[in-house]
Design a protein around this motif. Structure first.
Motif, PDB file in Angstrom:
ATOM      1  N   CYS A  90       0.944  -1.033  -0.034  1.00 19.63           N
ATOM      2  CA  CYS A  90       0.165  -0.004  -0.035  1.00 19.63           C
ATOM      3  C   CYS A  90       0.841   1.298   0.079  1.00 19.63           C
ATOM      4  CB  CYS A  90      -0.860  -0.133   1.176  1.00 19.63           C
ATOM      5  SG  CYS A  90      -0.225   0.393   2.625  1.00 19.63           S
ATOM      6  N   LYS A 112      -8.280   3.088  -6.587  1.00 19.69           N
ATOM      7  CA  LYS A 112      -9.583   3.921  -6.333  1.00 19.69           C
ATOM      8  C   LYS A 112     -10.214   3.218  -4.972  1.00 19.69           C
ATOM      9  CE  LYS A 112      -9.439   6.811  -9.813  1.00 19.69           C
ATOM     10  NZ  LYS A 112      -9.227   8.164  -9.587  1.00 19.69           N
ATOM     11  N   ASP A 113     -10.111   1.987  -4.995  1.00 20.24           N
ATOM     12  CA  ASP A 113     -11.054   1.303  -3.826  1.00 20.24           C
ATOM     13  C   ASP A 113     -10.565   1.581  -2.436  1.00 20.24           C
ATOM     14  OD1 ASP A 113      -8.817  -0.336  -4.042  1.00 20.24           O
ATOM     15  OD2 ASP A 113     -10.061  -2.026  -4.740  1.00 20.24           O
ATOM     16  N   SER A 114     -10.697   0.980  -1.340  1.00 18.95           N
ATOM     17  CA  SER A 114     -10.316   0.811  -0.149  1.00 18.95           C
ATOM     18  C   SER A 114      -9.089   0.066   0.188  1.00 18.95           C
ATOM     19  CB  SER A 114     -11.443   1.019   0.908  1.00 18.95           C
ATOM     20  OG  SER A 114     -12.160  -0.068   0.921  1.00 18.95           O
ATOM     21  N   SER A 115      -8.599  -0.972  -0.581  1.00 17.09           N
ATOM     22  CA  SER A 115      -7.722  -1.990  -0.056  1.00 17.09           C
ATOM     23  C   SER A 115      -6.551  -1.288   0.550  1.00 17.09           C
ATOM     24  CB  SER A 115      -7.449  -2.802  -1.406  1.00 17.09           C
ATOM     25  OG  SER A 115      -6.784  -2.414  -2.526  1.00 17.09           O
ATOM     26  N   CYS A 116      -5.868  -0.146  -0.241  1.00 18.74           N
ATOM     27  CA  CYS A 116      -4.770   0.444   0.305  1.00 18.74           C
ATOM     28  C   CYS A 116      -5.031   1.186   1.764  1.00 18.74           C
ATOM     29  CB  CYS A 116      -4.407   1.568  -0.744  1.00 18.74           C
ATOM     30  SG  CYS A 116      -3.158   0.940  -2.103  1.00 18.74           S
ATOM     31  N   ILE A 117      -5.914   1.492   1.773  1.00 18.38           N
ATOM     32  CA  ILE A 117      -6.455   2.153   3.173  1.00 18.38           C
ATOM     33  C   ILE A 117      -6.767   1.101   4.303  1.00 18.38           C
ATOM     34  CG2 ILE A 117      -8.254   3.328   4.512  1.00 18.38           C
ATOM     35  CD1 ILE A 117      -8.436   5.113   1.743  1.00 18.38           C
ATOM     36  N   ASN A 118      -7.266  -0.117   3.882  1.00 15.21           N
ATOM     37  CA  ASN A 118      -7.302  -1.149   4.809  1.00 15.21           C
ATOM     38  C   ASN A 118      -5.878  -1.689   5.165  1.00 15.21           C
ATOM     39  OD1 ASN A 118     -10.105  -0.822   4.989  1.00 15.21           O
ATOM     40  ND2 ASN A 118     -10.639  -2.234   3.309  1.00 15.21           N
ATOM     41  N   LYS A 173      -4.457   0.336   7.643  1.00 17.87           N
ATOM     42  CA  LYS A 173      -5.007   0.176   8.834  1.00 17.87           C
ATOM     43  C   LYS A 173      -4.476  -0.998   9.533  1.00 17.87           C
ATOM     44  CE  LYS A 173      -9.386   2.512   8.043  1.00 17.87           C
ATOM     45  NZ  LYS A 173     -10.793   2.272   8.032  1.00 17.87           N
ATOM     46  N   ARG A 179      -4.624   9.594   3.021  1.00 15.85           N
ATOM     47  CA  ARG A 179      -5.941   9.567   2.338  1.00 15.85           C
ATOM     48  C   ARG A 179      -5.713  10.931   1.193  1.00 15.85           C
ATOM     49  NH1 ARG A 179      -9.341   7.784   6.653  1.00 15.85           N
ATOM     50  NH2 ARG A 179     -10.277   6.040   6.148  1.00 15.85           N
TER      51      ARG A 179
END
Length: 104
Positions: free
Chosen positions: A46, A56-62, A65, A90
């Motif tokens: 990530c 664009k999806d949330s996989s990097c943010i997840n 986390k 973000r």
């Protein structure tokens, strides 16, 4: 021990080289397995700017986390800093995606 075996001509230099290459292969395989199994290493992609820009999806943010969770559990990052880190991440992703959109 290898030097003694070579000097007493019990094994050849070629055999020593083969042994060292086998040891190297073993260490590389072991390191690869550790990387596969480590939750921290699995999430590190990530931080790849190319992935951040195209994701664009949330996989990097997840994944970030997950990294922050592991780092707070090991007391490497203060839990109070995690929200700020996620905000900055973000913001960086959004700016990177905007710039990428301008060049395509």
């Amino acid at each position: 021990m290898l030097k003694e075996l070579v000097s007493s001509q019990k094994i050849s230099e070629k055999r020593v080289l083969e042994f060292r290459m086998d040891c190297r292969k073993c260490l590389l395989t072991l390191a690869g397995k550790l990387q596969e199994k480590s939750p921290l290493v699995c999430s590190m992609d990530c931080l790849d700017p190319g992935r951040m820009a195209s994701n664009k999806d949330s996989s990097c943010i997840n994944k970030l986390k997950n990294i922050l969770k592991l780092l707070t559990e090991t007391k490497r990052v203060d839990e109070n800093e995690c929200d700020d880190i996620l905000k900055q991440y973000r913001k960086f992703i959004n700016k990177t995606a905007e710039k990428k959109g301008r060049f395509h």
